[in-house]
Design a protein around this motif. Structure first.
Motif, PDB file in Angstrom:
ATOM      1  N   PRO A  45      79.073  92.032  45.121  1.00  0.00           N
ATOM      2  CA  PRO A  45      78.276  90.814  45.006  1.00  0.00           C
ATOM      3  C   PRO A  45      78.677  89.967  43.798  1.00  0.00           C
ATOM      4  CG  PRO A  45      76.941  92.773  44.555  1.00  0.00           C
ATOM      5  CD  PRO A  45      78.307  93.235  44.965  1.00  0.00           C
ATOM      6  N   ASP A  46      79.419  90.540  42.828  1.00  0.00           N
ATOM      7  CA  ASP A  46      79.740  89.829  41.608  1.00  0.00           C
ATOM      8  C   ASP A  46      81.218  89.440  41.564  1.00  0.00           C
ATOM      9  OD1 ASP A  46      78.852  88.755  39.236  1.00  0.00           O
ATOM     10  OD2 ASP A  46      79.430  90.498  38.057  1.00  0.00           O
ATOM     11  N   HIS A  47      81.883  89.363  42.689  1.00  0.00           N
ATOM     12  CA  HIS A  47      83.317  89.119  42.741  1.00  0.00           C
ATOM     13  C   HIS A  47      83.569  87.653  43.111  1.00  0.00           C
ATOM     14  CE1 HIS A  47      87.442  90.371  42.863  1.00  0.00           C
ATOM     15  NE2 HIS A  47      87.572  89.903  44.092  1.00  0.00           N
ATOM     16  N   ALA A  48      83.772  86.802  42.098  1.00  0.00           N
ATOM     17  CA  ALA A  48      83.905  85.354  42.315  1.00  0.00           C
ATOM     18  C   ALA A  48      85.041  84.990  43.285  1.00  0.00           C
ATOM     19  CB  ALA A  48      84.077  84.640  40.981  1.00  0.00           C
ATOM     20  N   PRO A  49      86.241  85.602  43.176  1.00  0.00           N
ATOM     21  CA  PRO A  49      87.302  85.222  44.123  1.00  0.00           C
ATOM     22  C   PRO A  49      86.912  85.454  45.580  1.00  0.00           C
ATOM     23  CG  PRO A  49      88.249  86.360  42.250  1.00  0.00           C
ATOM     24  CD  PRO A  49      86.744  86.491  42.121  1.00  0.00           C
ATOM     25  N   LEU A  50      86.166  86.510  45.851  1.00  0.00           N
ATOM     26  CA  LEU A  50      85.719  86.782  47.218  1.00  0.00           C
ATOM     27  C   LEU A  50      84.794  85.670  47.707  1.00  0.00           C
ATOM     28  CD1 LEU A  50      85.343  88.604  49.716  1.00  0.00           C
ATOM     29  CD2 LEU A  50      83.476  89.699  48.482  1.00  0.00           C
ATOM     30  N   HIS A  51      83.826  85.290  46.879  1.00  0.00           N
ATOM     31  CA  HIS A  51      82.880  84.235  47.274  1.00  0.00           C
ATOM     32  C   HIS A  51      83.591  82.887  47.406  1.00  0.00           C
ATOM     33  CE1 HIS A  51      79.618  87.029  46.978  1.00  0.00           C
ATOM     34  NE2 HIS A  51      79.876  87.268  45.703  1.00  0.00           N
ATOM     35  N   ASN A  52      84.530  82.605  46.501  1.00  0.00           N
ATOM     36  CA  ASN A  52      85.293  81.363  46.612  1.00  0.00           C
ATOM     37  C   ASN A  52      86.085  81.332  47.924  1.00  0.00           C
ATOM     38  OD1 ASN A  52      84.608  79.864  44.271  1.00  0.00           O
ATOM     39  ND2 ASN A  52      85.916  81.163  43.025  1.00  0.00           N
ATOM     40  N   ALA A  53      86.672  82.466  48.305  1.00  0.00           N
ATOM     41  CA  ALA A  53      87.436  82.538  49.553  1.00  0.00           C
ATOM     42  C   ALA A  53      86.521  82.367  50.768  1.00  0.00           C
ATOM     43  CB  ALA A  53      88.190  83.867  49.631  1.00  0.00           C
ATOM     44  N   ARG A  54      85.351  83.012  50.733  1.00  0.00           N
ATOM     45  CA  ARG A  54      84.401  82.875  51.850  1.00  0.00           C
ATOM     46  C   ARG A  54      83.947  81.428  52.003  1.00  0.00           C
ATOM     47  NH1 ARG A  54      79.516  85.878  50.995  1.00  0.00           N
ATOM     48  NH2 ARG A  54      78.984  85.161  53.072  1.00  0.00           N
ATOM     49  N   ALA A  55      83.641  80.773  50.881  1.00  0.00           N
ATOM     50  CA  ALA A  55      83.197  79.376  50.929  1.00  0.00           C
ATOM     51  C   ALA A  55      84.326  78.474  51.420  1.00  0.00           C
ATOM     52  CB  ALA A  55      82.707  78.929  49.558  1.00  0.00           C
ATOM     53  N   ALA A  56      85.550  78.728  50.970  1.00  0.00           N
ATOM     54  CA  ALA A  56      86.693  77.923  51.407  1.00  0.00           C
ATOM     55  C   ALA A  56      86.920  78.076  52.918  1.00  0.00           C
ATOM     56  CB  ALA A  56      87.954  78.324  50.639  1.00  0.00           C
ATOM     57  N   ALA A  57      86.754  79.287  53.431  1.00  0.00           N
ATOM     58  CA  ALA A  57      86.914  79.511  54.871  1.00  0.00           C
ATOM     59  C   ALA A  57      85.849  78.740  55.650  1.00  0.00           C
ATOM     60  CB  ALA A  57      86.836  81.004  55.191  1.00  0.00           C
ATOM     61  N   ALA A  58      84.624  78.766  55.175  1.00  0.00           N
ATOM     62  CA  ALA A  58      83.552  78.009  55.837  1.00  0.00           C
ATOM     63  C   ALA A  58      83.849  76.509  55.790  1.00  0.00           C
ATOM     64  CB  ALA A  58      82.206  78.308  55.175  1.00  0.00           C
ATOM     65  N   GLU A  59      84.338  76.030  54.659  1.00  0.00           N
ATOM     66  CA  GLU A  59      84.673  74.602  54.545  1.00  0.00           C
ATOM     67  C   GLU A  59      85.781  74.224  55.529  1.00  0.00           C
ATOM     68  OE1 GLU A  59      86.180  71.317  51.254  1.00  0.00           O
ATOM     69  OE2 GLU A  59      86.199  73.436  50.707  1.00  0.00           O
ATOM     70  N   ARG A  60      86.803  75.059  55.641  1.00  0.00           N
ATOM     71  CA  ARG A  60      87.906  74.774  56.580  1.00  0.00           C
ATOM     72  C   ARG A  60      87.407  74.696  58.023  1.00  0.00           C
ATOM     73  NH1 ARG A  60      90.605  78.157  53.151  1.00  0.00           N
ATOM     74  NH2 ARG A  60      90.374  79.970  54.483  1.00  0.00           N
ATOM     75  N   ARG A  61      86.353  75.448  58.323  1.00  0.00           N
ATOM     76  CA  ARG A  61      85.768  75.396  59.666  1.00  0.00           C
ATOM     77  C   ARG A  61      84.799  74.224  59.812  1.00  0.00           C
ATOM     78  NH1 ARG A  61      85.140  80.917  58.464  1.00  0.00           N
ATOM     79  NH2 ARG A  61      82.897  80.589  58.196  1.00  0.00           N
ATOM     80  N   GLY A  62      84.630  73.444  58.759  1.00  0.00           N
ATOM     81  CA  GLY A  62      83.708  72.308  58.808  1.00  0.00           C
ATOM     82  C   GLY A  62      82.257  72.689  58.579  1.00  0.00           C
ATOM     83  N   GLN A  63      82.034  73.884  58.077  1.00  0.00           N
ATOM     84  CA  GLN A  63      80.674  74.388  57.864  1.00  0.00           C
ATOM     85  C   GLN A  63      80.289  74.244  56.386  1.00  0.00           C
ATOM     86  OE1 GLN A  63      81.371  78.345  59.368  1.00  0.00           O
ATOM     87  NE2 GLN A  63      80.622  77.793  61.409  1.00  0.00           N
ATOM     88  N   MET A  64      80.093  72.998  55.966  1.00  0.00           N
ATOM     89  CA  MET A  64      79.781  72.730  54.563  1.00  0.00           C
ATOM     90  C   MET A  64      78.468  73.399  54.153  1.00  0.00           C
ATOM     91  SD  MET A  64      82.347  71.157  53.396  1.00  0.00           S
ATOM     92  CE  MET A  64      81.907  70.285  51.904  1.00  0.00           C
ATOM     93  N   HIS A  65      77.497  73.395  55.057  1.00  0.00           N
ATOM     94  CA  HIS A  65      76.212  74.018  54.738  1.00  0.00           C
ATOM     95  C   HIS A  65      76.399  75.512  54.458  1.00  0.00           C
ATOM     96  CE1 HIS A  65      71.906  74.643  54.685  1.00  0.00           C
ATOM     97  NE2 HIS A  65      72.046  75.615  55.573  1.00  0.00           N
ATOM     98  N   MET A  66      77.215  76.159  55.260  1.00  0.00           N
ATOM     99  CA  MET A  66      77.482  77.585  55.062  1.00  0.00           C
ATOM    100  C   MET A  66      78.226  77.809  53.754  1.00  0.00           C
ATOM    101  SD  MET A  66      77.268  80.731  55.938  1.00  0.00           S
ATOM    102  CE  MET A  66      76.683  80.695  57.607  1.00  0.00           C
ATOM    103  N   ALA A  67      79.181  76.957  53.438  1.00  0.00           N
ATOM    104  CA  ALA A  67      79.927  77.092  52.181  1.00  0.00           C
ATOM    105  C   ALA A  67      78.976  76.979  50.986  1.00  0.00           C
ATOM    106  CB  ALA A  67      81.014  76.021  52.092  1.00  0.00           C
ATOM    107  N   ARG A  68      78.060  76.016  51.075  1.00  0.00           N
ATOM    108  CA  ARG A  68      77.080  75.863  49.991  1.00  0.00           C
ATOM    109  C   ARG A  68      76.169  77.091  49.900  1.00  0.00           C
ATOM    110  NH1 ARG A  68      77.439  70.394  51.874  1.00  0.00           N
ATOM    111  NH2 ARG A  68      78.263  69.108  50.178  1.00  0.00           N
ATOM    112  N   GLN A  69      75.815  77.662  51.046  1.00  0.00           N
ATOM    113  CA  GLN A  69      74.975  78.868  51.039  1.00  0.00           C
ATOM    114  C   GLN A  69      75.693  80.036  50.376  1.00  0.00           C
ATOM    115  OE1 GLN A  69      73.841  79.381  55.189  1.00  0.00           O
ATOM    116  NE2 GLN A  69      71.747  78.759  54.687  1.00  0.00           N
ATOM    117  N   VAL A  70      76.995  80.149  50.616  1.00  0.00           N
ATOM    118  CA  VAL A  70      77.775  81.217  49.977  1.00  0.00           C
ATOM    119  C   VAL A  70      77.682  81.061  48.463  1.00  0.00           C
ATOM    120  CG1 VAL A  70      80.121  82.087  49.577  1.00  0.00           C
ATOM    121  CG2 VAL A  70      79.358  81.582  51.914  1.00  0.00           C
TER     122      VAL A  70
END
Length: 162
Positions: free
Chosen positions: A1-26
């Motif tokens: 839960p404290d691994h910033a690169p993992l969360h940054n990667a998850r948010a970037a993947a959501a953004e690439r899919r056009g899911q800005m709301h999901m990226a913000r939730q991450v």
């Protein structure tokens, strides 16, 4: 839960899919569990790409001043904050952000370039010239620094130097 690169990667993947709301939730969820400079910087970049400049600036400021994160992560946050302030023409605040970043990473050609741009905007041409020179000495392949220096010299009518 404290691994910033993992969360940054998850948010970037959501953004690439056009899911800005999901990226913000991450980012929101990860920051609730423990905000650090890398997470806040990543979130700020997301908001910047989405055109939310005020929100991005606030996140960059939090990233730069938060107590969690490496010196390098905080220096990157100061860089992002400095450029946000520069775009807003808040030159004194941009100067402060780049200077604070340089305290953490004194050989960063990106931070030196940012400070040079502030001085160029303020028409402190000699200080800008010295900083541009320092930036390209540190990183001779820093194309943005070379280009910005050339633009300033051309503005000053120094076409040979440009």
């Amino acid at each position: 839960p404290d691994h910033a690169p993992l969360h940054n990667a998850r948010a970037a993947a959501a953004e690439r899919r056009g899911q800005m709301h999901m990226a913000r939730q991450v980012y929101s969820g990860a920051c609730t569990r423990g905000a650090c400079a890398a997470l806040l910087h990543g979130w700020g970049q997301l908001e910047l790409r989405d055109g939310k400049h005020a929100r991005a600036s606030a996140l960059f400021e939090r990233a730069a001043t938060c107590g969690r994160g490496s010196a390098e992560d905080r220096a990157f946050a100061h860089h992002a904050l400095g450029h946000a302030r520069l775009r807003q023409r808040r030159l004194n605040e941009a100067h402060a952000a780049f200077t604070a970043g340089l305290a953490l990473s004194p050989e960063s050609s990106q931070l030196i370039l940012g400070l040079a741009l502030v001085h160029a905007h303020q028409r402190n041409d000699e200080a800008a010239r010295a900083l541009f020179s320092r930036a390209v000495r540190i990183d001779p392949r820093h194309a943005h620094a070379w280009r910005a220096w050339g633009v300033m010299e051309a503005r000053l009518g120094e076409t040979d130097a440009a």
